[in-house]
Design a protein around this motif. Structure first.
Motif, PDB file in Angstrom:
ATOM      1  N   ALA A 100      46.319  53.136  47.667  1.00 48.40           N
ATOM      2  CA  ALA A 100      45.555  53.546  47.848  1.00 48.40           C
ATOM      3  C   ALA A 100      44.592  51.943  48.614  1.00 48.40           C
ATOM      4  N   THR A 101      43.816  52.475  49.232  1.00 50.64           N
ATOM      5  CA  THR A 101      42.865  51.642  49.170  1.00 50.64           C
ATOM      6  C   THR A 101      41.283  51.895  48.680  1.00 50.64           C
ATOM      7  N   PRO A 102      40.177  50.815  48.636  1.00 50.25           N
ATOM      8  CA  PRO A 102      40.464  49.105  48.465  1.00 50.25           C
ATOM      9  C   PRO A 102      41.652  49.336  47.036  1.00 50.25           C
ATOM     10  N   THR A 103      42.204  48.547  46.903  1.00 54.73           N
ATOM     11  CA  THR A 103      43.106  48.171  45.581  1.00 54.73           C
ATOM     12  C   THR A 103      42.707  46.959  45.636  1.00 54.73           C
ATOM     13  N   LEU A 104      42.283  45.935  44.689  1.00 60.93           N
ATOM     14  CA  LEU A 104      42.255  44.762  44.017  1.00 60.93           C
ATOM     15  C   LEU A 104      42.990  44.068  43.191  1.00 60.93           C
ATOM     16  N   LEU A 105      43.771  43.392  43.968  1.00 58.39           N
ATOM     17  CA  LEU A 105      44.837  42.137  42.879  1.00 58.39           C
ATOM     18  C   LEU A 105      44.233  41.038  41.979  1.00 58.39           C
ATOM     19  N   ILE A 106      44.440  41.047  41.391  1.00 49.56           N
ATOM     20  CA  ILE A 106      44.579  39.761  40.580  1.00 49.56           C
ATOM     21  C   ILE A 106      46.039  38.788  40.119  1.00 49.56           C
ATOM     22  N   LEU A 107      46.615  37.507  41.188  1.00 49.86           N
ATOM     23  CA  LEU A 107      47.325  37.059  40.647  1.00 49.86           C
ATOM     24  C   LEU A 107      47.377  35.788  40.530  1.00 49.86           C
ATOM     25  N   ASP A 108      48.586  35.341  38.728  1.00 48.56           N
ATOM     26  CA  ASP A 108      47.972  34.463  38.511  1.00 48.56           C
ATOM     27  C   ASP A 108      48.604  32.960  38.868  1.00 48.56           C
ATOM     28  N   GLN A 109      48.472  31.502  38.254  1.00 52.29           N
ATOM     29  CA  GLN A 109      48.738  31.100  39.674  1.00 52.29           C
ATOM     30  C   GLN A 109      50.313  30.681  39.225  1.00 52.29           C
ATOM     31  N   SER A 110      50.788  31.486  38.998  1.00 51.10           N
ATOM     32  CA  SER A 110      52.420  31.360  39.529  1.00 51.10           C
ATOM     33  C   SER A 110      52.739  32.839  40.104  1.00 51.10           C
ATOM     34  N   GLY A 111      51.376  33.236  40.965  1.00 46.24           N
ATOM     35  CA  GLY A 111      51.732  34.725  41.646  1.00 46.24           C
ATOM     36  C   GLY A 111      52.468  35.643  41.251  1.00 46.24           C
ATOM     37  N   HIS A 112      51.897  35.847  39.584  1.00 47.86           N
ATOM     38  CA  HIS A 112      52.270  37.520  39.066  1.00 47.86           C
ATOM     39  C   HIS A 112      50.693  37.899  38.965  1.00 47.86           C
ATOM     40  N   GLU A 113      51.252  39.295  38.895  1.00 49.57           N
ATOM     41  CA  GLU A 113      50.142  40.141  39.291  1.00 49.57           C
ATOM     42  C   GLU A 113      49.674  40.028  37.647  1.00 49.57           C
ATOM     43  N   ARG A 114      48.652  40.172  37.801  1.00 46.42           N
ATOM     44  CA  ARG A 114      48.244  40.865  36.255  1.00 46.42           C
ATOM     45  C   ARG A 114      46.949  41.458  36.143  1.00 46.42           C
ATOM     46  N   PHE A 115      46.565  41.896  37.308  1.00 49.03           N
ATOM     47  CA  PHE A 115      45.119  42.719  37.035  1.00 49.03           C
ATOM     48  C   PHE A 115      45.202  43.449  38.564  1.00 49.03           C
ATOM     49  N   ARG A 116      45.204  44.759  37.911  1.00 42.27           N
ATOM     50  CA  ARG A 116      45.188  45.239  39.416  1.00 42.27           C
ATOM     51  C   ARG A 116      44.126  46.783  39.566  1.00 42.27           C
ATOM     52  N   HIS A 117      42.977  47.363  40.059  1.00 42.74           N
ATOM     53  CA  HIS A 117      42.556  48.333  40.083  1.00 42.74           C
ATOM     54  C   HIS A 117      41.905  49.098  41.007  1.00 42.74           C
ATOM     55  N   THR A 118      41.804  49.826  41.647  1.00 39.92           N
ATOM     56  CA  THR A 118      42.240  50.892  42.831  1.00 39.92           C
ATOM     57  C   THR A 118      40.941  51.473  42.780  1.00 39.92           C
ATOM     58  N   GLY A 119      39.752  50.944  43.534  1.00 40.57           N
ATOM     59  CA  GLY A 119      38.580  51.921  43.400  1.00 40.57           C
ATOM     60  C   GLY A 119      37.278  50.693  43.699  1.00 40.57           C
ATOM     61  N   ARG A 120      36.340  51.358  42.718  1.00 38.98           N
ATOM     62  CA  ARG A 120      35.179  50.540  42.016  1.00 38.98           C
ATOM     63  C   ARG A 120      35.920  50.141  40.970  1.00 38.98           C
ATOM     64  N   VAL A 121      35.768  48.862  41.270  1.00 34.81           N
ATOM     65  CA  VAL A 121      35.580  48.194  39.694  1.00 34.81           C
ATOM     66  C   VAL A 121      34.652  46.496  39.426  1.00 34.81           C
ATOM     67  N   SER A 122      34.125  46.121  38.193  1.00 37.44           N
ATOM     68  CA  SER A 122      33.304  45.203  38.170  1.00 37.44           C
ATOM     69  C   SER A 122      33.339  44.707  38.215  1.00 37.44           C
ATOM     70  N   ASP A 123      32.375  43.739  39.190  1.00 36.14           N
ATOM     71  CA  ASP A 123      32.411  42.157  39.432  1.00 36.14           C
ATOM     72  C   ASP A 123      32.764  41.750  37.596  1.00 36.14           C
ATOM     73  N   CYS A 124      31.827  42.525  37.052  1.00 31.25           N
ATOM     74  CA  CYS A 124      31.872  41.461  35.700  1.00 31.25           C
ATOM     75  C   CYS A 124      33.465  41.631  34.793  1.00 31.25           C
ATOM     76  N   SER A 125      34.515  42.992  35.241  1.00 34.12           N
ATOM     77  CA  SER A 125      36.163  43.175  35.280  1.00 34.12           C
ATOM     78  C   SER A 125      36.784  42.441  35.179  1.00 34.12           C
ATOM     79  N   VAL A 126      36.313  41.912  36.760  1.00 34.14           N
ATOM     80  CA  VAL A 126      37.359  40.836  38.000  1.00 34.14           C
ATOM     81  C   VAL A 126      37.520  39.528  37.329  1.00 34.14           C
ATOM     82  N   GLY A 127      35.166  39.206  36.833  1.00 31.26           N
ATOM     83  CA  GLY A 127      35.013  37.863  36.910  1.00 31.26           C
ATOM     84  C   GLY A 127      35.845  36.973  35.378  1.00 31.26           C
ATOM     85  N   ALA A 128      35.974  38.089  34.444  1.00 31.72           N
ATOM     86  CA  ALA A 128      36.424  38.348  33.237  1.00 31.72           C
ATOM     87  C   ALA A 128      37.812  38.021  32.982  1.00 31.72           C
ATOM     88  N   GLY A 129      38.773  38.602  34.368  1.00 31.46           N
ATOM     89  CA  GLY A 129      40.049  38.424  33.952  1.00 31.46           C
ATOM     90  C   GLY A 129      40.604  37.487  34.716  1.00 31.46           C
TER      91      GLY A 129
END
Length: 169
Positions: A100-129
């Protein structure tokens, strides 16, 4: 910058899957990615949006998407997802397991997914990760190597056995 180049250079990569006709992508996902990009521009983080079309009716040309991004002053790079063999899920969405969209992923320096969220997510959660991944990498790089073995407290090399003390009578 393609994902593989960002990882090769040690960057955290934040990826947003979106659709132009998805109200939540327009109201939340895209503006958030732009805010995060400005907030973390000095850090080793790269941002990428992937435009996905899940129906034939919502397909857009690259030119249409570029015009949309320019009209809304979004400055991060956008990739166009391609139709996949698992219709209606486009190829990149399918490869990342995004449903589904929107889905936000954070990939680490090796390209591995470390965080995923679909829909609303706080800037703080994304920033902390994101900052945690950067801090972990800095810690790994800057961690001092263990000192060379200096022996035990009596100056003997570690791993050697003490010889019994013998006296001549």
């Amino acid at each position: 910058m393609p994902l593989h180049e960002a990882h090769a250079q040690g960057f955290v990569v934040i990826v947003l899957f979106f659709r132009i006709n998805c109200p939540l992508s327009l109201a939340v996902g895209l503006p958030q990615l732009e805010r995060l990009r400005h907030r973390y521009r000095e850090l080793p983080v790269r941002f990428l949006a992937v435009h996905s079309s899940c129906t034939r009716e919502e397909r857009r040309s690259a030119r249409d998407v570029q015009a949309f991004m320019a009209a809304h002053a979004f400055s991060f790079p956008v990739c166009m997802d391609r139709p996949g063999t698992h219709w209606p899920i486009p190829k990149t969405m399918h490869n990342f397991g995004v449903a589904a969209t929107p889905t936000l992923l954070i990939l680490d320096q090796s390209g591995h997914e470390r965080f995923r969220h679909t829909g609303r997510v706080s800037d703080c959660s994304v920033g902390a990760g994101t900052c945690r991944l950067i801090a972990d990498e800095l810690e790994r790089v800057l961690r001092p190597s263990p000192p060379p073995s200096c022996g035990d407290m009596h100056g003997r090399a570690t791993g050697t056995r003490r010889q019994p003390h013998c006296r001549d009578a």
